[in-house]
Motif scaffolding. Structure first.
Motif, PDB file in Angstrom:
ATOM      1  N   LYS A   1       8.801  32.270  56.975  1.00  0.00           N
ATOM      2  CA  LYS A   1       9.576  32.778  58.112  1.00  0.00           C
ATOM      3  C   LYS A   1      10.414  33.985  57.698  1.00  0.00           C
ATOM      4  O   LYS A   1      10.442  34.993  58.383  1.00  0.00           O
ATOM      5  CB  LYS A   1      10.472  31.651  58.646  1.00  0.00           C
ATOM      6  CG  LYS A   1       9.615  30.582  59.319  1.00  0.00           C
ATOM      7  CD  LYS A   1      10.455  29.508  59.970  1.00  0.00           C
ATOM      8  CE  LYS A   1       9.576  28.388  60.450  1.00  0.00           C
ATOM      9  NZ  LYS A   1       9.146  27.480  59.347  1.00  0.00           N
ATOM     10  N   THR A   2      11.119  33.853  56.519  1.00  0.00           N
ATOM     11  CA  THR A   2      11.963  34.976  56.082  1.00  0.00           C
ATOM     12  C   THR A   2      11.109  35.971  55.303  1.00  0.00           C
ATOM     13  O   THR A   2      10.327  35.571  54.444  1.00  0.00           O
ATOM     14  CB  THR A   2      13.099  34.477  55.177  1.00  0.00           C
ATOM     15  OG1 THR A   2      12.532  33.586  54.228  1.00  0.00           O
ATOM     16  CG2 THR A   2      14.193  33.796  55.953  1.00  0.00           C
ATOM     17  N   PRO A   3      11.266  37.249  55.605  1.00  0.00           N
ATOM     18  CA  PRO A   3      10.420  38.231  54.922  1.00  0.00           C
ATOM     19  C   PRO A   3      10.792  38.384  53.447  1.00  0.00           C
ATOM     20  O   PRO A   3      11.965  38.356  53.088  1.00  0.00           O
ATOM     21  CB  PRO A   3      10.699  39.532  55.682  1.00  0.00           C
ATOM     22  CG  PRO A   3      11.989  39.314  56.393  1.00  0.00           C
ATOM     23  CD  PRO A   3      12.208  37.864  56.556  1.00  0.00           C
ATOM     24  N   VAL A   4       9.773  38.479  52.614  1.00  0.00           N
ATOM     25  CA  VAL A   4       9.968  38.660  51.173  1.00  0.00           C
ATOM     26  C   VAL A   4       9.137  39.876  50.769  1.00  0.00           C
ATOM     27  O   VAL A   4       7.995  40.013  51.203  1.00  0.00           O
ATOM     28  CB  VAL A   4       9.471  37.423  50.396  1.00  0.00           C
ATOM     29  CG1 VAL A   4       9.522  37.666  48.894  1.00  0.00           C
ATOM     30  CG2 VAL A   4      10.300  36.205  50.740  1.00  0.00           C
ATOM     31  N   GLN A   5       9.740  40.724  49.963  1.00  0.00           N
ATOM     32  CA  GLN A   5       9.009  41.908  49.519  1.00  0.00           C
ATOM     33  C   GLN A   5       8.097  41.536  48.348  1.00  0.00           C
ATOM     34  O   GLN A   5       8.582  41.082  47.307  1.00  0.00           O
ATOM     35  CB  GLN A   5      10.059  42.936  49.092  1.00  0.00           C
ATOM     36  CG  GLN A   5       9.579  43.955  48.112  1.00  0.00           C
ATOM     37  CD  GLN A   5       9.573  45.329  48.751  1.00  0.00           C
ATOM     38  OE1 GLN A   5      10.518  45.696  49.438  1.00  0.00           O
ATOM     39  NE2 GLN A   5       8.506  46.061  48.541  1.00  0.00           N
TER      40      GLN A   5
ATOM     41  N   GLN B   1       4.439  30.439  46.351  1.00  0.00           N
ATOM     42  CA  GLN B   1       5.220  29.543  47.207  1.00  0.00           C
ATOM     43  C   GLN B   1       6.502  29.107  46.500  1.00  0.00           C
ATOM     44  O   GLN B   1       7.576  29.088  47.092  1.00  0.00           O
ATOM     45  CB  GLN B   1       4.389  28.310  47.586  1.00  0.00           C
ATOM     46  CG  GLN B   1       5.080  27.374  48.560  1.00  0.00           C
ATOM     47  CD  GLN B   1       5.369  28.052  49.893  1.00  0.00           C
ATOM     48  OE1 GLN B   1       4.462  28.584  50.527  1.00  0.00           O
ATOM     49  NE2 GLN B   1       6.630  28.076  50.316  1.00  0.00           N
ATOM     50  N   ASN B   2       6.400  28.772  45.200  1.00  0.00           N
ATOM     51  CA  ASN B   2       7.586  28.387  44.420  1.00  0.00           C
ATOM     52  C   ASN B   2       8.605  29.520  44.405  1.00  0.00           C
ATOM     53  O   ASN B   2       9.810  29.282  44.555  1.00  0.00           O
ATOM     54  CB  ASN B   2       7.196  28.049  42.979  1.00  0.00           C
ATOM     55  CG  ASN B   2       6.695  26.615  42.843  1.00  0.00           C
ATOM     56  OD1 ASN B   2       6.825  25.830  43.769  1.00  0.00           O
ATOM     57  ND2 ASN B   2       6.122  26.300  41.702  1.00  0.00           N
ATOM     58  N   ALA B   3       8.106  30.749  44.203  1.00  0.00           N
ATOM     59  CA  ALA B   3       9.011  31.902  44.145  1.00  0.00           C
ATOM     60  C   ALA B   3       9.711  32.063  45.500  1.00  0.00           C
ATOM     61  O   ALA B   3      10.934  32.249  45.566  1.00  0.00           O
ATOM     62  CB  ALA B   3       8.230  33.155  43.780  1.00  0.00           C
ATOM     63  N   ILE B   4       8.936  31.940  46.579  1.00  0.00           N
ATOM     64  CA  ILE B   4       9.531  32.085  47.916  1.00  0.00           C
ATOM     65  C   ILE B   4      10.574  30.993  48.162  1.00  0.00           C
ATOM     66  O   ILE B   4      11.667  31.257  48.684  1.00  0.00           O
ATOM     67  CB  ILE B   4       8.428  32.086  48.999  1.00  0.00           C
ATOM     68  CG1 ILE B   4       7.685  33.419  48.924  1.00  0.00           C
ATOM     69  CG2 ILE B   4       9.002  31.857  50.385  1.00  0.00           C
ATOM     70  CD1 ILE B   4       6.500  33.541  49.846  1.00  0.00           C
ATOM     71  N   ASP B   5      10.264  29.762  47.739  1.00  0.00           N
ATOM     72  CA  ASP B   5      11.232  28.663  47.880  1.00  0.00           C
ATOM     73  C   ASP B   5      12.512  28.984  47.117  1.00  0.00           C
ATOM     74  O   ASP B   5      13.623  28.740  47.589  1.00  0.00           O
ATOM     75  CB  ASP B   5      10.651  27.350  47.328  1.00  0.00           C
ATOM     76  CG  ASP B   5       9.539  26.796  48.219  1.00  0.00           C
ATOM     77  OD1 ASP B   5       9.398  27.290  49.352  1.00  0.00           O
ATOM     78  OD2 ASP B   5       8.808  25.884  47.764  1.00  0.00           O
ATOM     79  N   ALA B   6      12.336  29.531  45.874  1.00  0.00           N
ATOM     80  CA  ALA B   6      13.499  29.811  45.020  1.00  0.00           C
ATOM     81  C   ALA B   6      14.341  30.950  45.584  1.00  0.00           C
ATOM     82  O   ALA B   6      15.535  31.055  45.297  1.00  0.00           O
ATOM     83  CB  ALA B   6      13.037  30.144  43.602  1.00  0.00           C
ATOM     84  N   LEU B   7      13.712  31.799  46.402  1.00  0.00           N
ATOM     85  CA  LEU B   7      14.405  32.990  46.912  1.00  0.00           C
ATOM     86  C   LEU B   7      15.157  32.740  48.222  1.00  0.00           C
ATOM     87  O   LEU B   7      15.696  33.683  48.802  1.00  0.00           O
ATOM     88  CB  LEU B   7      13.384  34.119  47.123  1.00  0.00           C
ATOM     89  CG  LEU B   7      12.798  34.722  45.836  1.00  0.00           C
ATOM     90  CD1 LEU B   7      11.612  35.612  46.160  1.00  0.00           C
ATOM     91  CD2 LEU B   7      13.868  35.503  45.088  1.00  0.00           C
TER      92      LEU B   7
END
Ligand SMILES: Nc1ncnc2c1ncn2[C@@H]1O[C@H](COP(=O)(O)OP(=O)(O)O)[C@@H](O)[C@H]1O
Ligand SMILES: [Mg+2]
Length: 450
Positions: free
Chosen positions: A321-325, A352-358
């Motif tokens: 949902k939240t944009p990640v570069q 996915q882990n990185a996105i969760d951590a961010l």
């Protein structure tokens, strides 16, 4: 006991005559000393015998106490399989009084199936003098009692087989414990498979959210354009009807203007190309998905790791949902060897882990780097999140280790990914990030460019 009393020869008339006094002197002395010697030998023999008897008795008592107290079943049989001696444990197991089985054949103590096997084994042991082992069932009052028995030949002092010694241990308890162990092992394996399935379903769920979102756009595009085409179709039908009914040229020119057919012709082309664009987008998405679901036929292939990574990262990104570069760095083409479907799963887990951590990071960013090093194809997934605290760094690859709330993390992503990497002859590790955040490094064997 013989009494230690000298034998004194009595004088008799029968021996008397000329020269008998001379005979009786030496002869009698000889006789007396011979008798004396025999007598003392007899006494010594008697003493030895009594001593041996006492020893034998002690030995017998010792053997009896051993036989009475061994917990294993011990049976001595003759060549004809008749029981010559048996331990108390055997009598007890068979529900018999002590020694009651002596003189009976061992055949009567087993079930039908074991009887033949035991007979064959005993015959063989007696004939070859080689020990053997087998499993038999004793037919006891409490039901069949399975025994793991060891058969050894019983030899006499000349080395001749006199029969066999049967030593057995109950396997019922052992087998029960084993089957319980096996049951719980199976249950554990099932639970594990279930959790792995859950992890797969969770990533599939995230993927499907992305797919649904992605398909929605081109499909509504196609849909809207077909609506427009329908409208144009009605106008052209009206015009063609007028042509058919022989309307004058002037009237037709007027009708064409009124129906705005020239403008609609341009729109028609646009609608068709729009619908085609939408359909092509759907085709591309399906193509991507087909690659994703190519779980791997079990055969290794040479594939472009960069393409695989891009597809996997794209889909995970679409599902968030939240944009990640997400930035790609390093090689733009890197051939690795293995199963792309499985490698995609690793990349999806890492991204996915990185996105969760961010989740709580300002300007969240992920950098994915590809690099060739010697015989290895390297992939690095780094993020600018909080990183992995040193105290848990040693545990993150353990199955079921998660710091995420229930329902969000299964703790299997990294452990499965690590296993896949190893199966490829490569490895996955947490590598020093340098500038904060977290970095995971995947090493795969390099493949050959087609
Ligand atoms: N990029 C990352 N940054 C910080 N921590 C991470 C990162 N990747 C993994 N971890 C830690 O490793 C743990 C295990 O990850 P994983 O095996 O994928 O299971 P899950 O994602 O279900 O928790 C995570 O719960 C998290 O604590
Ligand atoms: Mg994970």
């Amino acid at each position: 006991m013989i009494e230690d009393k000298p034998i004194i020869p009595q004088s008799s008339d029968a021996g008397e005559g000329p020269g008998s006094a001379e005979f009786s002197d030496t002869a009698w002395m000889d006789v007396i000393s011979a008798v004396d010697k025999t007598y003392s030998e007899l006494v010594a023999y008697q003493e030895r015998l009594e001593h041996q008897n006492a020893e034998l008795d002690a030995l017998r008592r010792f053997m009896a106490s051993v036989l009475a107290s061994v917990s294993d079943v011990l049976v001595v049989v003759g060549r004809d399989r008749v029981i010559e001696q048996a331990s108390g444990s055997f009598d007890k197991l068979m529900g018999q009084a002590p020694q009651a089985m002596l003189g009976h054949s061992i055949d009567g103590a087993t079930d039908d199936a074991s009887r033949a096997a035991l007979k064959t084994a005993l015959d063989q042991v007696i004939a070859t003098r080689e020990p053997t082992r087998l499993e038999i069932n004793l037919d006891t009052p409490g039901g069949l009692a399975p025994l793991d028995v060891h058969l050894a030949p019983r030899l006499d002092e000349r080395g001749k087989s006199k029969g066999a010694v049967i030593a057995g241990r109950a396997v019922g308890e052992l087998r029960k414990a084993y089957s319980e162990l096996e049951d719980s092992h199976l249950a554990l394996k099932e639970a594990q498979a279930h959790l792995v399935r859950n992890e797969k379903l969770a990533s599939l769920g995230r993927l499907l959210a992305g797919v649904a979102h992605e398909l929605n756009n081109p499909i509504s595009f196609v849909y809207a354009n077909t609506h427009a085409l329908e409208k144009y179709l009605t106008r052209f039908e009206t015009y063609f009807d007028a042509v058919q009914s022989g309307a004058s040229r002037g009237a037709l020119v007027e009708l064409r203007k009124e129906l705005k057919l020239d403008r609609e012709l341009v729109n028609l082309r646009q609608a068709i190309s729009g619908a085609r664009d939408g359909a092509e987008r759907v085709r591309d998405i399906v193509e991507d998905l087909r690659r994703l679901s190519a779980e791997g036929s079990g055969e290794d292939t040479d594939f472009d790791l960069v393409t695989t990574t891009r597809i996997a990262a794209d889909w995970i990104e679409r599902g968030t949902k939240t944009p990640v570069q997400i930035t790609f760095d390093g090689a733009t083409r890197l051939i690795a060897r293995g199963q792309p479907g499985h490698v995609q799963q690793i990349v999806m887990n890492l991204v996915q882990n990185a996105i969760d951590a961010l989740a709580d990071t300002d300007a969240p960013a992920i950098t994915i780097t590809h690099e060739e090093r010697g015989t290895q194809a390297l992939l690095r997934v780094c993020d600018n999140g909080p990183g992995v605290p040193p105290e848990i760094a040693g545990a993150i690859f353990d199955p079921f280790f998660t710091t995420k709330p229930v329902g969000k993390g299964t703790g299997l992503g990294l452990s499965i990914s690590h296993k896949i990497a190893q199966e490829h002859g490569g490895q996955l590790a947490y590598c020093a990030p340098g500038g904060g955040g977290a970095c995971f490094c995947l090493e795969l064997p390099k493949g050959e460019a087609p």
